[in-house]
Scaffold this motif. Sequence first.
Motif, PDB file in Angstrom:
ATOM      1  N   UNK A   1       0.866  -1.181   0.000  1.00  0.00           N
ATOM      2  CA  UNK A   1       0.000   0.000   0.000  1.00  0.00           C
ATOM      3  C   UNK A   1       0.897   1.222   0.000  1.00  0.00           C
ATOM      4  N   UNK A   2       0.572   2.214  -0.851  1.00  0.00           N
ATOM      5  CA  UNK A   2       1.349   3.443  -0.915  1.00  0.00           C
ATOM      6  C   UNK A   2       0.965   4.332   0.269  1.00  0.00           C
ATOM      7  N   UNK A   3       1.748   4.218   1.326  1.00  0.00           N
ATOM      8  CA  UNK A   3       1.430   4.902   2.573  1.00  0.00           C
ATOM      9  C   UNK A   3       1.635   6.414   2.454  1.00  0.00           C
ATOM     10  N   UNK A   4       0.988   7.119   3.354  1.00  0.00           N
ATOM     11  CA  UNK A   4       1.178   8.560   3.451  1.00  0.00           C
ATOM     12  C   UNK A   4       1.001   8.963   4.905  1.00  0.00           C
ATOM     13  N   UNK A   5       1.253  10.247   5.191  1.00  0.00           N
ATOM     14  CA  UNK A   5       1.134  10.766   6.557  1.00  0.00           C
ATOM     15  C   UNK A   5      -0.226  11.415   6.807  1.00  0.00           C
ATOM     16  N   UNK A   6      -1.134  11.341   5.846  1.00  0.00           N
ATOM     17  CA  UNK A   6      -2.430  11.985   6.021  1.00  0.00           C
ATOM     18  C   UNK A   6      -3.503  11.089   6.588  1.00  0.00           C
ATOM     19  N   UNK A   7      -3.193   9.830   6.877  1.00  0.00           N
ATOM     20  CA  UNK A   7      -4.189   8.918   7.418  1.00  0.00           C
ATOM     21  C   UNK A   7      -5.223   8.477   6.411  1.00  0.00           C
ATOM     22  N   UNK A   8      -4.880   8.510   5.117  1.00  0.00           N
ATOM     23  CA  UNK A   8      -5.848   8.129   4.089  1.00  0.00           C
ATOM     24  C   UNK A   8      -6.245   6.665   4.187  1.00  0.00           C
ATOM     25  N   UNK A   9      -5.330   5.814   4.658  1.00  0.00           N
ATOM     26  CA  UNK A   9      -5.634   4.391   4.741  1.00  0.00           C
ATOM     27  C   UNK A   9      -6.757   4.118   5.743  1.00  0.00           C
ATOM     28  N   UNK A  10      -6.979   5.013   6.706  1.00  0.00           N
ATOM     29  CA  UNK A  10      -8.075   4.867   7.658  1.00  0.00           C
ATOM     30  C   UNK A  10      -9.298   5.681   7.249  1.00  0.00           C
ATOM     31  N   UNK A  11      -9.080   6.879   6.705  1.00  0.00           N
ATOM     32  CA  UNK A  11     -10.205   7.740   6.352  1.00  0.00           C
ATOM     33  C   UNK A  11     -10.877   7.307   5.053  1.00  0.00           C
ATOM     34  N   UNK A  12     -10.093   6.939   4.070  1.00  0.00           N
ATOM     35  CA  UNK A  12     -10.642   6.573   2.762  1.00  0.00           C
ATOM     36  C   UNK A  12      -9.863   5.398   2.197  1.00  0.00           C
TER      37      UNK A  12
ATOM     38  N   UNK B   1     -10.718   3.016   0.353  1.00  0.00           N
ATOM     39  CA  UNK B   1     -11.052   2.635  -1.021  1.00  0.00           C
ATOM     40  C   UNK B   1     -10.288   3.450  -2.055  1.00  0.00           C
ATOM     41  N   UNK B   2      -9.755   4.612  -1.660  1.00  0.00           N
ATOM     42  CA  UNK B   2      -9.068   5.487  -2.617  1.00  0.00           C
ATOM     43  C   UNK B   2      -7.555   5.432  -2.509  1.00  0.00           C
ATOM     44  N   UNK B   3      -7.017   4.720  -1.542  1.00  0.00           N
ATOM     45  CA  UNK B   3      -5.570   4.726  -1.372  1.00  0.00           C
ATOM     46  C   UNK B   3      -4.926   3.868  -2.451  1.00  0.00           C
ATOM     47  N   UNK B   4      -3.837   4.322  -3.065  1.00  0.00           N
ATOM     48  CA  UNK B   4      -3.192   3.534  -4.128  1.00  0.00           C
ATOM     49  C   UNK B   4      -2.481   2.316  -3.556  1.00  0.00           C
ATOM     50  N   UNK B   5      -2.466   1.250  -4.330  1.00  0.00           N
ATOM     51  CA  UNK B   5      -1.755   0.028  -3.992  1.00  0.00           C
ATOM     52  C   UNK B   5      -1.029  -0.459  -5.240  1.00  0.00           C
ATOM     53  N   UNK B   6      -0.170  -1.461  -5.059  1.00  0.00           N
ATOM     54  CA  UNK B   6       0.534  -2.001  -6.215  1.00  0.00           C
ATOM     55  C   UNK B   6      -0.404  -2.809  -7.104  1.00  0.00           C
ATOM     56  N   UNK B   7      -1.594  -3.145  -6.624  1.00  0.00           N
ATOM     57  CA  UNK B   7      -2.550  -3.893  -7.432  1.00  0.00           C
ATOM     58  C   UNK B   7      -3.405  -3.005  -8.324  1.00  0.00           C
ATOM     59  N   UNK B   8      -3.344  -1.678  -8.160  1.00  0.00           N
ATOM     60  CA  UNK B   8      -4.232  -0.798  -8.918  1.00  0.00           C
ATOM     61  C   UNK B   8      -4.099  -0.953 -10.431  1.00  0.00           C
TER      62      UNK B   8
END
Length: 686
Positions: free
Chosen positions: A119-130, A132-139
């Motif tokens: 999962x393409x992590x970030x510091x904005x907490x997108x993996x918890x807030x959204x 479904x929209x977080x980029x992954x290597x499977x996209x």
Amino acid sequence: MTYVPFTVQMPFRSYDFRRLVRRPFRFALRPIVALLMSASLLLTGCGSPIKEVLKPLEVESTNYYRNIAKAVDYAEPQLHQMPDGAALEPFSINRNTPTEYWNLPLEEVILLALSNAQVMRDFGGQVLRAPATIPTIQNPLIVESDPRFGLENALSAFDAQFASRLFFEKNDRALNNTFFGGGTRLLQQDLGTMQNTISKTTTSGTQFFARNNTEYDSNNAPGNIFPSAWNTNIEAEFRHPLLQGSGVEFNRIAGPNTQPGLFNGVVLARVNTDISLAEFESAVRNLVADVENAYWDLYAAYRDLNSKIVARDNALEVWRRTYALYASKRRGGEADKEAYAREQYFRFQDEVEYALSGQVIEGTRTNSGSSGGTFRGPPGVQMAERRLRLIAGLPATDGRLIRPADEPLVSQVVFDWHRTVQEALALRPELRRQRWVIKRRELELLATRNYLMPRFDATGRYRWRGFGNDLINSDGNVPNSFDNAWDNLLTGDFQEWQLGVDLNVPLGFRKAHNAVRNAQFNLARERAVLNEQERTVLSDLSNAVADLERAFQATQTGYNRLIAARDHLEAVQSTYQSDKAPLDMLLEAQRRFVDAEGRYYRSLADYAIAIRNVHFEKGTSLEYHDVFLQEDLTRVMRHETSRDEINYKMPGAPPATEPVAPPEAPAPEPPAPPGNSASLPPQTAA
């Protein structure tokens, strides 16, 4: 029928029947309940009301059922193993101190982050807030394998298709005219039909069909030669579009048998995959940028902690000397000076504790201030180290404390403006993605204009027929070669063909004209968006280049200030030791030196991020860190041919100064008698 609730008494709790029947075994209860109700009706008679059979139990309150109905159900967690980093407590000021340091260069941290980047992590907490929209290597794989709009789905429209139909009928009818019944008014018929078809659509839009039709007919018509007969035929058919739907280009863009605005051709499917790859590259670039942001935040935090520890130790020595003079009631040991020196020590001790632990605040991250991230300052060593572990995909705690092994660059870096602009306009993944979107809109407009032509198809069919008493078997007793249908078919005595055209013209072409206008509007919109994106990229690039010069000048000024503050501190210390300088001047010089040293090392981290931001804005951020995507062949080739490019990184540079654990805060002595109210300073420095 009136619905009557009742309860079933169990040993430990009562169950609501309405809740009970929702459970998986409700299907098993239905036949039992039906059987009981049927037996009760037989025993009591049809006139007995149901309420006499099932009498509700008296209950005092319905709160129990209301609470059950309002309760929120939670899924039971099934943790097969402890998540990484959950076994050890985090590092803090007073407990769980690190046992060893882990010196990591920036290149190795990026390698670890990409190796753990499902999962393409970030510091904005997108993996918890959204999530479904977080980029992954499977996209990209999801887009390419989409069963509706993916590449394989588009190719499947040109695959050969096999279809088979088999029906049997029993007809028994009265007819008004003997002609329709073959000489009888009461027709009795056994009818069977079978059809097998292989169809294929070519890239030019032509449809080919190979078909076999077989019919069995047994009826009581007196005019029949045989009581039952078989008809079979083999036919080949084609349909070729001459105007609308014709051509390889149209069918590769739109696909066969589509409608305006609902295209799903092979070319568009591949363009969608290219768009997803550009989005994936942007996600990887942001991940690498956040890794570097966290790395230099940690570097600045270590440097800030080290300078504050040195300042605290110096303040401790001054407090000791002042307290010794205060205890002996000598000149220079006045109460106000001793309190001043003590306040200076505790001030630095507080800063050391904060620089070690930090606070949960926003650090340097992408799309914060600038696209690549504007340096925010050190958040504290332990907090910065946890942020680096988070973005790198490492456990939150493993007993080691990560320490940067690289030093920031101190020499000046100058970019050629014209080349930088060209690279930014050509390599930024956001611009490349938008150009793919424009290409898709152009292809859609080209395919939509095809619908302004009428549907005019050329068709043809050739058929061989066979008729016989049997389908395959032959008994040799039937004259005129009608023994079996297949033998009769193979003689070639009965052949048919058909050629023709099929024209379909919607008067006015309202739907087609509206679709063309819509495609033109979409294309105009995407072109306007690209133009605005290019303006934004050039503006951000200008800011990054100007900020790079500002950051380098800040390092120069900060270094000169650090040298001046150090010389001033040494001079004041020498003067103070000879009792020629007041205490407040020494303490002020210490504060100035600490501030100058912290500011200098922060400027170095800021300069390193400013260099990266220029590469970020001009689209060479991944190349700057020697990261290449598998399908990005152009960058790999350009990297192999450009051997004269400057590598701004300094692998193997000396590690940052190892921080010293801060001493425990000295516990003040109990209040002394009047005239001696100062607390004793600690006797040893950590």
